[in-house]
Motif scaffolding. Structure first.
Motif, mmCIF file in Angstrom:
data_model
loop_
_atom_site.group_PDB
_atom_site.id
_atom_site.type_symbol
_atom_site.label_atom_id
_atom_site.label_comp_id
_atom_site.label_asym_id
_atom_site.label_seq_id
_atom_site.Cartn_x
_atom_site.Cartn_y
_atom_site.Cartn_z
ATOM 1 N N ARG A 25 57.624 33.451 62.824
ATOM 2 C CA ARG A 25 57.871 32.231 62.638
ATOM 3 C C ARG A 25 56.459 31.981 61.422
ATOM 4 N N LEU A 26 55.399 32.225 61.631
ATOM 5 C CA LEU A 26 54.261 31.829 60.796
ATOM 6 C C LEU A 26 54.221 32.756 59.629
ATOM 7 N N TRP A 27 54.222 34.125 59.782
ATOM 8 C CA TRP A 27 54.387 34.933 58.561
ATOM 9 C C TRP A 27 55.563 34.781 57.521
ATOM 10 N N ASP A 28 56.771 34.609 58.018
ATOM 11 C CA ASP A 28 57.890 34.598 57.036
ATOM 12 C C ASP A 28 57.559 33.282 56.276
ATOM 13 N N GLU A 29 56.960 32.187 56.728
ATOM 14 C CA GLU A 29 56.898 30.835 55.974
ATOM 15 C C GLU A 29 55.643 31.263 54.809
ATOM 16 N N LEU A 30 54.792 32.257 55.177
ATOM 17 C CA LEU A 30 53.854 32.534 54.162
ATOM 18 C C LEU A 30 54.484 33.552 53.167
ATOM 19 N N VAL A 31 55.301 34.413 53.762
ATOM 20 C CA VAL A 31 55.929 35.011 52.671
ATOM 21 C C VAL A 31 56.831 34.385 51.402
ATOM 22 N N ALA A 32 57.484 33.445 51.855
ATOM 23 C CA ALA A 32 58.109 32.389 50.924
ATOM 24 C C ALA A 32 57.019 31.783 49.972
ATOM 25 N N THR A 33 56.063 31.481 50.561
ATOM 26 C CA THR A 33 54.903 30.445 49.766
ATOM 27 C C THR A 33 54.116 31.193 48.982
ATOM 28 N N TRP A 34 53.841 32.448 49.203
ATOM 29 C CA TRP A 34 52.876 33.583 48.592
ATOM 30 C C TRP A 34 53.167 34.441 47.868
ATOM 31 N N ASP A 35 54.638 34.944 48.040
ATOM 32 C CA ASP A 35 55.142 36.159 47.187
ATOM 33 C C ASP A 35 54.718 36.026 45.679
ATOM 34 N N ASP A 36 54.873 34.989 44.955
ATOM 35 C CA ASP A 36 54.720 34.953 43.844
ATOM 36 C C ASP A 36 53.359 34.400 43.213
ATOM 37 N N ARG A 37 52.430 34.368 44.132
ATOM 38 C CA ARG A 37 51.136 33.641 43.621
ATOM 39 C C ARG A 37 49.905 34.724 43.907
ATOM 40 N N THR A 38 49.033 34.655 43.039
ATOM 41 C CA THR A 38 48.149 35.889 43.200
ATOM 42 C C THR A 38 47.058 35.716 44.059
ATOM 43 N N PHE A 39 46.171 36.552 44.274
ATOM 44 C CA PHE A 39 44.967 36.631 45.083
ATOM 45 C C PHE A 39 43.963 35.476 44.376
ATOM 46 N N TYR A 40 43.776 35.758 43.181
ATOM 47 C CA TYR A 40 42.955 34.484 42.403
ATOM 48 C C TYR A 40 43.396 33.280 42.620
ATOM 49 N N ASP A 41 44.748 33.195 42.533
ATOM 50 C CA ASP A 41 45.494 31.546 42.562
ATOM 51 C C ASP A 41 45.034 31.115 43.931
ATOM 52 N N PHE A 42 44.918 32.189 45.017
ATOM 53 C CA PHE A 42 44.544 31.524 46.345
ATOM 54 C C PHE A 42 42.940 31.043 46.406
ATOM 55 N N VAL A 43 42.159 31.878 45.805
ATOM 56 C CA VAL A 43 40.629 31.540 45.828
ATOM 57 C C VAL A 43 40.493 30.400 44.787
ATOM 58 N N ALA A 44 40.979 30.373 43.899
ATOM 59 C CA ALA A 44 40.626 29.347 42.867
ATOM 60 C C ALA A 44 41.283 28.121 43.166
ATOM 61 N N GLY A 45 42.331 28.047 44.028
ATOM 62 C CA GLY A 45 43.291 26.775 44.525
ATOM 63 C C GLY A 45 42.891 26.422 45.813
ATOM 64 N N ALA A 46 42.226 27.150 46.718
ATOM 65 C CA ALA A 46 41.578 26.716 47.652
ATOM 66 C C ALA A 46 40.709 25.329 47.788
ATOM 67 N N LYS A 47 40.967 24.491 48.811
ATOM 68 C CA LYS A 47 40.035 23.548 48.736
ATOM 69 C C LYS A 47 38.395 23.772 48.795
ATOM 70 N N ALA A 48 38.435 24.609 49.913
ATOM 71 C CA ALA A 48 36.957 25.177 50.198
ATOM 72 C C ALA A 48 36.198 25.760 48.826
ATOM 73 N N PHE A 49 36.971 26.259 47.992
ATOM 74 C CA PHE A 49 36.395 26.844 46.970
ATOM 75 C C PHE A 49 36.197 25.803 45.682
ATOM 76 N N ALA A 50 37.096 24.936 45.541
ATOM 77 C CA ALA A 50 37.429 23.789 44.528
ATOM 78 C C ALA A 50 35.850 23.118 44.333
ATOM 79 N N GLY A 51 35.207 22.765 45.257
ATOM 80 C CA GLY A 51 33.992 22.237 44.929
ATOM 81 C C GLY A 51 32.791 23.275 44.625
ATOM 82 N N LEU A 52 33.046 24.140 44.596
ATOM 83 C CA LEU A 52 31.959 25.109 44.352
ATOM 84 C C LEU A 52 31.761 25.681 42.853
ATOM 85 N N PRO A 53 30.863 25.812 42.121
ATOM 86 C CA PRO A 53 30.838 26.343 40.789
ATOM 87 C C PRO A 53 31.513 27.859 40.710
ATOM 88 N N PHE A 54 31.991 28.021 39.500
ATOM 89 C CA PHE A 54 32.697 29.324 39.191
ATOM 90 C C PHE A 54 31.857 30.491 39.781
#
Length: 560
Positions: A190-219
């Protein structure tokens, strides 16, 4: 997960293992069962199965097919081992360098099943900021940081580590890893199959740069994260990869608690070559792959064709053809078009597309043997080790130190690099690579004379330059999940037309989780199940195999 090692988590529900998440089948339980993997009809015993490649996947498949009573015929282009390639330095007995796989997570339980079977020892791998490393130096942007644990480093490292933890929690990391720990298949699916649909076409960098936790930190924090990674070294080479690749690594603890094989990882496939068949095999007790082959593998495969009766003709590099009842191709998928002349009808056009779209990552290592582990000498002026495991944004990227004990020469992996950093080394000789690495390290350790300690000849490898590999390991790009799905599920074959049955693919690049050896083992076991059923066999009802439970566990299919 943390960027750097953290205290042991609660494992009361069981350890985290590489149990899925795409196909959560208990391979470790299947191969450990006293019921065995299954059986083939008496009339099928002794039939020949071609094994293309004597890497880990090929040797596991060959060993288990032999134990079923079949006759595996192993074809190998160079040497047994594949990317488990151990270099042995001349004049120093037992001093080795791992040119390929060198660190193996304890979560790879099927891998360690076979390592234990051949009697291999292991010890902690000297990853950054672990006790096995002793000390670690992180050098980035011309600034150098020294520590034995994350507590010794400036606050920006703990801030970065916390941001990574929080970013993973944004997509439900803890809940999914707990499901893997508990082997809770419905919850994993249930949990993984949902992530596959969401993240198959997105990059590792997209995840890091788009995460709220990193958004407030400098490059600067993302840049530092790319160099340090989350425990095993820099990961910015993986920034273009599909985020699914990275999620599999952290969810299954591939990045933590890693071990090295004492004496070299190549001992595992070579150990399988001489390991007697399982108890109860139709072959006489003591039969080995080596004995069935007369002590040597057959030459490299140059062509694979199907005969009119459904069998296969495999031609070796010297033009000798041999008939086989099935084929297991464990070579890197690109070789099926660049090195081996395959009948196009052996695979569907969709499968050929998947095989050719596999994307391999470049990787280069350069090693030197030194007279002793001089890096352990404590400097009187600083109280620090003379040299440390080193992560840097310089050419060397990762430098690892291997102590073989008192009175024995030691080994330095001067540089372990990937992708563009690997390509920078490609045109250069081994001596030039050593010079470039020493030049970079001299800027980090200006008072350390590494040269004076070097003994023997250096060793190097660039996997992309090897015509039988063309790269180190798979690194799926966004949108590649469908290709991986086609390759991984090919072993089932029940929906394939007759002209496409009987040839099976296996290996690290067929796996959903490449580069950690466990995937090579698991896909080999899938192929064993496939061959067994192709030849009329079946598993024991109390020990069903991956194909028997496929409908319940099948990887999710994305539309289109």
């Amino acid at each position: 997960m943390t960027v750097l090692p953290s205290p042991e988590t609660d494992r009361s529900a069981g350890p985290v293992t590489i149990f899925g998440p795409d196909f959560p089948f208990a391979f470790d339980d299947w191969i450990a069962s006293s019921r065995g993997l299954g059986s083939v009809p008496e009339e099928a015993r002794g039939r020949e199965v071609a094994i293309v490649g004597a890497g880990l996947s090929g040797m596991v498949a060959a060993y288990e097919l032999m134990s079923l009573g079949l006759t595996p015929v192993i074809y190998e282009a160079t040497r047994i081992g594949g990317r488990l390639r151990t270099h042995r330095f001349e004049g120093a007995d037992g001093v080795t360098a791992e040119m390929g796989g060198m660190r193996f997570p304890v979560s790879g339980t099927s891998f360690f099943h076979y390592a234990d079977a051949v009697g291999l020892e292991n010890r902690p791998f000297p990853n950054p900021l672990t006790p096995a490393a002793g000390s670690t130096v992180i050098d980035i942007g011309g600034e150098t940081y020294y520590g034995r644990s994350i507590e010794d480093l400036p606050e920006l490292f703990s801030t970065m580590s916390q941001a990574w933890d929080e970013a993973l929690e944004e997509i439900g990391f803890t809940e999914l890893q707990d499901a893997i720990r508990r082997r809770d298949v419905p919850r994993i699916k249930r949990l993984w199959d949902e992530l596959v649909a969401t993240w198959d076409d997105r990059t590792f960098y997209d995840f890091v740069a788009g995460a709220k936790a990193f958004a407030g930190l400098p490059f600067r924090y993302r840049e530092l994260f790319g160099v340090v990674g989350f425990g095993t070294g820099g990961w910015d080479s993986d920034f273009p990869n599909s985020m699914l690749e990275i999620l599999r690594v952290v969810l299954t603890d591939c990045d933590t608690d890693q071990r090295l094989v004492v004496g070299g990882a190549e001992q595992l496939p070579r150990g399988l070559w001489t390991l007697p068949v399982r108890a109860g095999s139709p072959w006489p007790e003591g039969t080995t792959l080596a004995s069935l082959h007369g002590g040597a593998t057959r030459p490299a495969v140059s062509a694979i064709a199907r005969n009119d009766d459904g069998s296969f003709s495999v031609r070796d590099r010297w033009g000798v053809s041999r008939r086989h009842d099935a084929v297991v191709a464990t070579c890197q998928s690109w070789l099926l078009t660049t090195q081996i002349d395959c009948d196009e009808a052996l695979f569907s056009q969709d499968m050929w597309m998947a095989l050719d779209r596999t994307r391999y990552m470049q990787s280069t290592k350069t090693f030197v043997m030194v007279d002793r582990p001089f890096w352990k000498d404590v400097r009187t002026d600083t109280g620090r080790d003379t040299m440390s495991m080193t992560l840097t944004d310089r050419l060397t990227r990762g430098t690892y130190l291997f102590d073989n004990g008192p009175g024995v020469p030691a080994v330095i992996c001067l540089s372990y690099s990937w992708m563009s950093d690997s390509l920078k080394m490609l045109p250069h000789s081994v001596d030039r690579r050593v010079e470039l690495a020493l030049g970079a390290l001299a800027k980090i350790y200006p008072d350390v004379d590494i040269r004076s300690h070097i003994v023997g000849d250096p060793a190097t490898v660039s996997w992309e330059d090897d015509p039988y590999f063309l790269g180190a390991f798979k690194g799926a790009l966004p949108g590649h999940y469908r290709y991986n799905h086609r390759m991984y599920t090919h072993f089932l074959q029940r929906d394939l037309p007759p002209e496409q049955r009987g040839i099976f693919i296996a290996g690290d690049d067929v796996s959903f989780a490449p580069a950690w050896a466990e995937g090579a083992v698991q896909t080999a076991l899938n192929a064993v199940w496939g061959v067994m059923h192709h030849l009329g066999g079946s598993t024991h009802p109390d020990n069903p195999g991956p194909g028997d439970l496929f409908d319940e566990l099948a990887p999710v299919e994305l539309p289109g």
